[in-house]
Design an enzyme around this catalytic site. Structure first.
Site, mmCIF file in Angstrom:
data_model
loop_
_atom_site.group_PDB
_atom_site.id
_atom_site.type_symbol
_atom_site.label_atom_id
_atom_site.label_comp_id
_atom_site.label_asym_id
_atom_site.label_seq_id
_atom_site.Cartn_x
_atom_site.Cartn_y
_atom_site.Cartn_z
ATOM 1 C CB CYS A 1 -1.033 -0.004 1.130
ATOM 2 S SG CYS A 1 -0.474 -0.644 2.693
ATOM 3 N NE ARG A 9 2.663 -8.744 5.669
ATOM 4 C CZ ARG A 9 1.347 -8.684 5.527
ATOM 5 N NH1 ARG A 9 0.569 -9.474 6.251
ATOM 6 N NH2 ARG A 9 0.809 -7.829 4.676
ATOM 7 C CD GLN A 27 -0.975 -9.488 0.544
ATOM 8 O OE1 GLN A 27 -0.891 -8.325 0.201
ATOM 9 N NE2 GLN A 27 -1.374 -9.842 1.744
ATOM 10 C CG ASP A 79 -2.002 -5.879 -2.502
ATOM 11 O OD1 ASP A 79 -3.174 -5.580 -2.217
ATOM 12 O OD2 ASP A 79 -1.027 -5.599 -1.780
ATOM 13 C CG HIS A 100 -3.433 -0.509 -2.898
ATOM 14 N ND1 HIS A 100 -2.462 -1.412 -3.299
ATOM 15 C CD2 HIS A 100 -3.508 -0.596 -1.539
ATOM 16 C CE1 HIS A 100 -1.971 -2.005 -2.230
ATOM 17 N NE2 HIS A 100 -2.588 -1.533 -1.153
ATOM 18 C CE LYS A 142 -9.255 -7.369 9.532
ATOM 19 N NZ LYS A 142 -8.088 -8.254 9.592
ATOM 20 C CG HIS A 169 -5.538 -0.901 1.482
ATOM 21 N ND1 HIS A 169 -4.194 -0.683 1.650
ATOM 22 C CD2 HIS A 169 -6.141 0.253 1.861
ATOM 23 C CE1 HIS A 169 -3.990 0.530 2.124
ATOM 24 N NE2 HIS A 169 -5.162 1.118 2.272
#
Length: 602
Positions: free
Chosen positions: A301, A330, A348, A350, A352, A431, A477
């Site tokens: 992000c 991570r 991911q 992913d 945005h 979320k 997100h």
């Protein structure tokens, strides 16, 4: 028999006390740690004079049943913290005294956490509310420090509804500097039938374990030099790429634009985003020769914010959908790593989505359509769960309230079921998590869709509205698969390794009966490859029966048996996975059949 979640929680909590009581009888000098309720049961930590054996566990479980049948009441009593420390000092229980001291130090705000064993309080802020009394619960001859949540009498517990499941080591308060204790785990349900159903599901889950099936099928492996970071083997890479290609195709149709951004970023980026304050300890951090701090990115992000802010934007650009599948890292603790389900390196699916406030509802509806597309193709049941404002939130409460109301309104408008998890949102916004149920009924948290009013403000993002004014966009997100590693791990278990044709690393295996058919088999091999079908030829000097068994073990969807008859007829004998003979078929007809299944992702 259906009981409430609270009643089941109380049964499990009570059984933790019964377990401790049975252990104290067997080992009078045992020192007690903590015994909380966990998913599907409970555990209790003990410092014991010797390691436990399976025979010990059988005896402890037998004694627990006897205690349950004794119809023992749970009797609550309140003591001052001084009286409680005196009691546990006389009982030679130093760990309980340590907990009471923490309760005195940190106050009522954290007392429940201590007594419910939910957290170690190292580094927590002291509460202003002073604790002068604590509660103890007496069951038969056993007394424990506890905040409560028990049955009134053990007669409420079915003696056959629980089972001690395993033993493991556990450092006191999770700190390696502290003594290592023995942790006894137990399973507990409302009835014997519920326990048996769970044990049956666990037996099936063991057969499907991706940590065993994945390497066996040649999909992935791990090595001790990179814990939590999978090696993807050739067949696993095929699966990985198929999922990403499907993702790219579907998102391209919906006007998503793919980006790639740096994997290593300065600390400054995460200070702006808020992750430095909330997440820095979970990142892999490196220092340059110039003594500057960088981190491997754990999420995409902040980089997406940078891309949005890299040029002037207009309301005509919105919604602006930036997608990526960059590698993330991570710093998970080693004890939390679990095959592909919890890793340190992952990707991911992913994206945005930058929208105006009046576009939020429509954008969520379109994201829900993507969710339906992606999950229905695998035959996966799913539901949604809203996570609301956590304690360590960023921003102002008014904005959070508005964001949470927006999400609830969108979900109420949809036909999908949803639940609410209080205080479970991201630090920058509420979320919606996607909860998926697999083939044997287990529930998994997969993707997430997060509404963020905060980071666009922190990055000072703007777009020019229709009236010429400058406004801040809202960021959504969203990941649909979630972590691709985790999704593949769950797919392995969901399908028990028998993937649909389009996802199978090897879609067809050609099995000549004797070497005399090898030349014709090679012709068929070439024809299938030219039509984009992933095919292998097994021309080993083995019986066709063994070749079939091996192909079944490899979970190959289709086997083509080639003998003298097939060579003469220019055909193949088709056998589907799981012993299904489909008979003789012309090669072109078979190609058309399989190509259709691949194209339609059946």
């Amino acid at each position: 028999m259906k009981i409430s979640d609270e009643k089941l929680h109380n049964i499990r909590h009570s059984l933790a006390h019964i377990l401790a009581s049975a252990v104290i009888e067997m080992f009078p000098k045992a020192q007690l740690g903590v015994g909380p309720v966990i998913e599907n049961g409970f555990f209790y930590d003990f410092l014991l004079p010797r390691p436990l054996t399976p025979e010990d566990i059988a005896k402890i479980e037998k004694r627990m049943r006897e205690l349950v049948k004794s119809k023992l009441p749970f009797e609550r009593q309140e003591l001052t913290t001084h009286e409680a420390k005196t009691y546990f000092d006389q009982a030679h229980q130093p760990f309980k005294i340590e907990l009471i001291k923490d309760i005195e130090k940190f106050g009522t705000t954290e007392a429940d956490k201590i007594l419910n064993s939910e957290a170690s309080l190292a580094g927590e802020k002291k509460s202003s509310e002073k604790v002068e009394k604590v509660s103890l619960y007496k069951t038969g001859k056993f007394t424990d420090l506890c905040r409560g949540g028990h049955v009134e009498n053990t007669s409420e517990i079915d003696p056959q509804s629980f089972k001690l499941s395993k033993i493991s080591g556990a450092y006191w308060r999770g700190d390696q500097k502290n003594p290592q204790m023995q942790r006894i785990y137990g399973l507990a349900f409302a009835t014997k039938l519920h326990l048996e159903e769970y044990l049956k599901m666990q037996e099936e889950a063991e057969k499907r374990d991706h940590k065993k099936l994945g390497p066996k099928l040649g999909l992935f492996m791990f090595h001790h030099t990179s814990p939590g970071m999978p090696y993807w083997l050739p067949k696993g890479v095929i699966m990985y790429n198929e999922l990403v290609n499907f993702w790219r195709f579907e998102h391209s149709k919906r006007n998503y634009q793919e980006i790639v951004s740096p994997l290593l970023n300065k600390k400054e980026l995460y200070q702006t985003s808020g992750h430095y304050e909330h997440y820095w300890e979970d990142m892999f951090v490196v220092k340059t020769k110039d003594n500057e701090e960088y981190a491997l990115k754990p999420m995409n992000c902040p980089n997406a914010m940078v891309v949005f802010g890299s040029q002037l934007r207009s309301y005509k650009d919105l919604p602006l959908r930036l997608s990526d599948t960059d590698t993330l890292h991570r710093n998970e603790i080693s004890g939390a790593l679990n095959g592909l389900l919890r890793v340190r390196e992952f990707r991911q699916d992913d994206a945005h989505c930058f929208v105006s406030e009046d576009q939020i509802g429509q954008e969520y509806e379109e994201i829900f359509e993507i969710v339906e597309k992606f999950y229905s193709i695998f035959g996966l049941e799913y539901s949604f769960r809203i996570g609301t404002r956590p304690d360590n939130f960023m921003g102002d409460i008014k904005t959070w309230d508005k964001a949470e109301k927006t999400l609830k309104d969108v979900l109420k408008k949809s036909v999908q079921k949803f639940t609410i998890a209080e205080k479970d949102g991201a630090f920058y916004g509420p979320k919606v998590d996607i909860l998926m149920k697999d083939a044997i009924g287990r529930q998994w948290q997969m993707g997430t869709i997060q509404l963020d009013f905060q980071q666009p403000l922190r990055f000072k993002l703007e777009y020019t509205a229709a009236d010429g004014t400058k406004k801040t966009p809202v960021a959504i997100h969203r990941v649909i698969y979630g972590s691709l590693e985790r999704f593949i791990g769950i797919l392995i278990e969901h399908y028990a390794g028998a993937f649909p044709v389009w996802l199978s690393p090897v879609q067809v295996k050609i099995l000549p009966i004797t070497e005399k058919q090898n030349k014709y088999a090679e012709t068929v091999l070439k024809e299938l490859k030219e039509n984009g079908i992933r095919v292998e030829l097994d021309d080993r000097n083995e019986s066709v029966g063994k070749k079939i068994r091996d192909a079944e073990m490899e979970k190959v969807p289709y086997m083509l048996i080639v003998g003298e008859k097939e060579v003469a007829a220019k055909s193949v004998a088709v056998r589907a996975r799981n012993q299904k003979d489909l008979g003789a078929m012309k090669t072109d007809k078979f190609i058309k059949k399989v190509s259709g299944e691949i194209q339609n992702r059946e």
